[in-house]
Scaffold this active site. Structure first.
Site, PDB file in Angstrom:
ATOM      1  N   ILE A 196       8.438  13.819   4.601  1.00  0.00           N
ATOM      2  CA  ILE A 196       8.132  12.554   3.920  1.00  0.00           C
ATOM      3  C   ILE A 196       8.614  11.473   4.889  1.00  0.00           C
ATOM      4  CG2 ILE A 196      10.322  12.712   2.643  1.00  0.00           C
ATOM      5  CD1 ILE A 196       9.125  11.082   0.390  1.00  0.00           C
ATOM      6  N   SER A 197       7.783  10.449   5.116  1.00  0.00           N
ATOM      7  CA  SER A 197       8.094   9.442   6.137  1.00  0.00           C
ATOM      8  C   SER A 197       9.345   8.638   5.789  1.00  0.00           C
ATOM      9  CB  SER A 197       6.923   8.476   6.286  1.00  0.00           C
ATOM     10  OG  SER A 197       5.729   9.177   6.502  1.00  0.00           O
ATOM     11  N   GLN A 198       9.933   8.067   6.831  1.00  0.00           N
ATOM     12  CA  GLN A 198      11.074   7.158   6.672  1.00  0.00           C
ATOM     13  C   GLN A 198      10.638   5.942   5.835  1.00  0.00           C
ATOM     14  OE1 GLN A 198      12.358   5.675  10.466  1.00  0.00           O
ATOM     15  NE2 GLN A 198      13.585   4.056   9.529  1.00  0.00           N
TER      16      GLN A 198
END
Ligand code: SAH
Length: 211
Positions: free
Chosen positions: A58-60
């Site tokens: 899951i992206s930053q």
């Protein structure tokens, strides 16, 4: 743990990089802790990517905010996301656009994201397992396209799926390091803005990297 408070503190840390109040409000409304594995929930409001299984992340949160802001959503857009992953970015987009089409190559992630997003009450997100061709041509053109996996080049096929005046936001570079680009499609040529360095998992398939 007080997730609501942790979320407000995280959103507060985005200023001055992220100034679009609509984006900040959307991130304030979406419970990121539900999009990460239970054993990582305590890290849900650290500003970093987290593993979601199947070798994906899951992206930053800051990068989610930056990419979303770069799309310049006003609320009426039909949008394509390539790389559903956990579905977190899809939820943020659904808060800000009229309809979100999102594709993901790992069927298990599509299923998980679908259950979660339906449970949260999102009715304007359509998910599908990605086909062999990059993107989702049947619903094109899109007002905006966001790619949340790293591409070796700007894929021409995605430019073709973009409406004139539309924006494509995509990380482009090597498998390990990329630059975030915004491509604005014009009648006669495109305009490219560089938005900074980033690290994404690779975009896999035709017009991208081999598995
Ligand atoms: N937006 C996601 C980030 C997911 S990571 C989130 O908020 O959680 C990128 C995802 O892109 C991975 O799940 C990966 O499986 C997927 N992916 C890679 N290549 C793809 C392709 N060609 N089409 C669709 N999805 C792809």
């Amino acid at each position: 743990m007080d997730f609501d408070r942790a979320r407000q503190i995280l959103v507060g840390s985005f200023y001055p990089g992220i100034e679009d109040q609509l984006v900040l409000d959307a991130i304030s409304r979406v419970p990121r802790e539900l999009f990460v594995p239970v054993e990582l929930q305590m890290f849900a409001y650290d500003d970093r990517p987290l593993s979601i299984g199947y070798g994906q992340t899951i992206s930053q949160p800051y990068i989610v905010a930056l990419m979303t802001q770069a799309l310049e959503l006003k609320g009426r857009e039909k949008l394509l996301e390539v790389g559903t992953g956990s579905g977190y970015q899809s939820a943020i987009l659904a808060e800000l656009a009229a309809s979100v089409y999102s594709i993901e190559r790992i069927p298990e992630l599509v299923e998980q994201a679908r259950n979660l997003l339906e449970g949260l009450g999102y009715r304007n997100i359509t998910l599908r397992v990605a086909g062999d061709d990059l993107g989702w041509k049947e619903n094109a053109p899109y007002d905006t396209i966001i790619v949340t996996a790293a591409a070796p080049d700007v894929p021409q096929t995605l430019i073709e799926q973009l409406a004139v005046g539309g924006r494509l936001v995509i990380p482009v570079g090597s498998r390990s390091e990329q630059e975030l680009l915004r491509i604005r499609k014009g009648k006669s040529g495109n305009k490219v803005d560089k938005l900074g360095g980033c690290r994404f998992v690779p975009l896999i398939g035709r017009d991208a990297w081999q598995d």
